[in-house]
Structures are given as C-alpha cells and as structure tokens.
Design a protein around this motif. Structure first.
Motif, PDB file in Angstrom:
ATOM      1  N   LYS A 171      69.502 -34.811  60.983  1.00  0.00           N
ATOM      2  CA  LYS A 171      68.685 -34.719  59.767  1.00  0.00           C
ATOM      3  C   LYS A 171      68.671 -36.038  59.003  1.00  0.00           C
ATOM      4  N   GLU A 172      69.832 -36.674  58.860  1.00  0.00           N
ATOM      5  CA  GLU A 172      69.912 -37.938  58.133  1.00  0.00           C
ATOM      6  C   GLU A 172      69.158 -39.046  58.867  1.00  0.00           C
ATOM      7  N   GLN A 201      65.520 -38.484  58.276  1.00  0.00           N
ATOM      8  CA  GLN A 201      65.169 -38.840  56.898  1.00  0.00           C
ATOM      9  C   GLN A 201      65.160 -40.354  56.726  1.00  0.00           C
TER      10      GLN A 201
END
Length: 400
Positions: free
Chosen positions: A37-38, A41
């Motif tokens: 997810k990071e 992002q």
C-alpha cells in the motif's frame, strides 16, 4: 510431582510452534499488505518520488561539479603609477597565473578602495611610481640578498572573505623568473598585502553575516510554504473563498506577520554575533534594515509560491529542503562564488540568498551603503513583486 508423558509433550510443542508460525505468517502478511500500500501511494505521489530522485542527483552535481575550493580568476583591479614595460609584464604574468583577472584600472587608491567596499572587486594591485627601480633591485629578481629591499608593489585585499584572502596571500611570494629569465633561489616576499575589514582573518567574521541568509531562507520559506496548504487541510479554504478578500490581498496578508519574526531573528544573530564573537557591525542601521527587509519579503514570497504548488504540508517541506540546499552551497556562504563554474554561477544568480549574501556582508562588514548595492537590491524587490503576482494568479486559478 506430576509430569506429562513424552508423547503429550511433543504434541503440545507441535501445537505451540504451529500456532506461533500461523501468527507470524499472518503478521508478515499484514506487514506485506501495508508495504504494498505504501509503495503504491508513494508511486502516485509525484512530488515525493521526484525528491527521491532529484535530491541525490542535485547533491552529486553540486559537490562533484559546482563546488570548488580552488579559487581562480578572482576579480581584481590595478592602480599602475609606473606605466613601464616592467609593470605591463608583471600584470601579464599575474593574469597568466589564473589566480586573478584584472578587470578594472583606477587612477587612485581611494577609487580602488571604494570598488572593494562596494563588492565590485576582491583585490587591487598597487604599483608605485618607482616600481621599475624596486623590481630590478629586488632579491627575487637579482637572486642576491638585500637587507634594504622593498616590496615591488602592494595588494589591497578584501579580507572579509577568508578563503579568497588566503588565495591572494599566496601571491605575496610570486616568483619573478618570467622577468629575470631565471629561477631565483631566494624565497622573499615580492608584494606587500593589506587586508581590509578582517585583518586577523577570523572566519567567524565572514560566517555570522552569512548565517542571516541561511537562517532566514530556512525559516521564512518554511513558514509560508505551508500557508495555503494549511488552510486547505484545516477546512478554511471555503471560508476564504466566501470572503471579499482578493488573492493579492490574501498573499500580502499572509507574509506581513512573519516580517516581524524575521526581524527578530536578524536582531538575535547580529547582536549575539557582535557580543559573543566580536563580529564588527560597520554598516548603518538604515542600510542593514533595508537589506534584511528586501530579503525577508523575497523569501516569504517564494514560500507562498511553493504553497500554491504543494498539495500537502509534507510536500511543502520537501520543496523547502530542495531549495535550501542550493541556497547553502551556491550562495557563497560555504564556497566562494568566484570558484564556481559559469553554469553554477547562473543558477546561483537566480537564488535570493546569493544577492542578499553579497548585500549583507557588504553592509555589515564593509560599511557599504544600500544605494551602492542597487543591482542586488532591485533584483530582490523585483523578485518579491513577481512572486506575489505568480502566487496570486495561481491561487485565483485554484479558487475557480
């Protein structure tokens, strides 16, 4: 004392390790999900991704190419009272050394000293009327010792820049073999050196005024770079849109409170520098105040422009750091401006810190008037007006 049979112990141990393995597996799975997810992002955040690539590239280029402590082609002037073939030969030999480049010729020492005070030159070579007689009798020319020998000339040096002054001091024992057609074995001073403004060559005298540029750059830009972003993140943007405040009025109102903050920092640095480190403050208060106000407004305006570009306060901080590094390295604070390659000097001239660095050192250390530094003063004033217009236009565009 009761003890479990060996088979039951084995079963319990297997159950314990199986439970621990499943727990660890689930923990790693959750960690992997957060990591993915990071990364996704981060890949969508173009500003942060650009900083990841640009910051190491910029540091590599600055330290590997633009930063140079080997000072060459220092702007110098000459006061030639001799006007002989010997004086022309010595000037050619000094030019050939590539340490100095003679760009101005003056008729008197006061005129040359005025040029040093204004920052137009870093040094002036004075050749007296009896230069030819001094030259032919000097031990560096004849190769014979002489107790009555006098220096053949005098260097008037701006000692406020310690690195440049140190380079110019190397010319005190300049060999005269190019004139004498030999290499003398005697090592005696050829020129006398007079260092203005900092005869003791204390580096703190040069550093303290320069710190004004670095600290104001860091704080002023940082304060205002998050101004518009903060309004957006706190939900105040709709309120500002609903008010009759115009974009230019908003931009101006955002920076005025921080002017006082900047002046407080200026007072702390100059007063403590004078009391603790005995840094001389030769300039008048009007010139000092004017120079600092011009730079404070320019820095605050630059922060506003960043604030209209950044989407988050983190991005605003990243862009501030991105601008702070070249301001430290290319403004003349750590490395002489004259030692930089021409492309690096072009980049340096676009930074407000470079113009302020020249102004504040000239005013504080050399007692130069602000009217004598009109080129840098007008550049900072123009930068402020242009920055306010750009910030206002970008903010209006976002309102639409």
């Amino acid at each position: 004392m009761y003890s479990l049979p060996v088979p039951e112990v084995i079963v319990l141990a297997k159950s314990f390790f199986a439970t621990a393995f499943r727990s660890l597996s689930r923990s790693l799975s959750r960690t992997r999900a957060i990591t993915v997810k990071e990364l996704r992002q981060l890949s969508r955040d173009r500003m942060t991704f650009g900083m990841i690539v640009m910051i190491p590239l910029m540091q590599l280029m600055l330290f590997g190419y633009a930063i140079n402590t080997d000072v060459r082609h220092i702007a110098a002037g000459v006061v030639d009272m001799s006007h002989t073939s010997y004086s022309r030969d010595i000037l050619q030999q000094l030019n050939a050394s590539q340490v100095v480049s003679f760009t101005r010729v003056y008729d008197s020492i006061p005129a040359a000293e005025h040029a040093i005070t204004n920052g137009e030159l870093k040094a002036v070579l004075y050749l007296p009327p009896d230069f030819a007689q001094r030259l032919v009798s000097h031990p560096a020319f004849t190769g014979k010792s002489s107790p009555t020998a006098r220096p053949i000339g005098q260097w008037l040096v701006d000692g406020s820049d310690t690195m440049i002054a140190s380079t110019l001091r190397s010319l005190r024992q300049m060999p005269l073999d190019g004139l004498a057609n030999r290499t003398p074995s005697l090592s005696v001073p050829t020129f006398e050196t007079v260092q203005y403004f900092n005869p003791e060559q204390r580096s703190v005298v040069n550093i303290v005024p320069g710190l004004l540029a670095i600290i104001l750059t860091m704080t002023m830009i940082l304060f205002t770079s998050a101004a518009i972003v903060r309004e957006r993140e706190q939900g105040n943007m709709e309120f500002l849109i609903a008010t009759p405040v115009k974009s230019f009025e908003l931009m101006l109102g955002k920076i005025i409170p921080y002017v006082l903050v900047g002046l407080i920092q200026v007072g702390i640095i100059l007063i403590m520098g004078h009391l603790v480190f005995d840094v001389p403050i030769r300039g008048g208060m009007t010139s000092i105040l004017t120079a600092n106000l011009l730079f404070i407004f320019a820095s605050l305006t630059l922060g506003l422009v960043i604030s209209t570009i950044a989407k988050t306060q983190l991005q605003a901080m990243q862009m501030t750091v991105f601008l702070l590094m070249p301001s430290i390295l290319l403004s003349g604070f750590m490395f002489p401006y004259e030692a930089m390659p021409i492309p690096a000097q072009w980049i340096s001239e676009t930074l407000p810190a470079t113009h302020f660095m020249r102004m504040i050192r000239a005013v504080v250390l050399r007692d130069a008037a602000i009217t004598e530094l009109s080129k840098d003063a007008l550049w900072l004033a123009g930068f402020t007006v242009f920055g306010l217009i750009v910030a206002s236009m970008r903010f209006k565009k976002q309102l639409d």
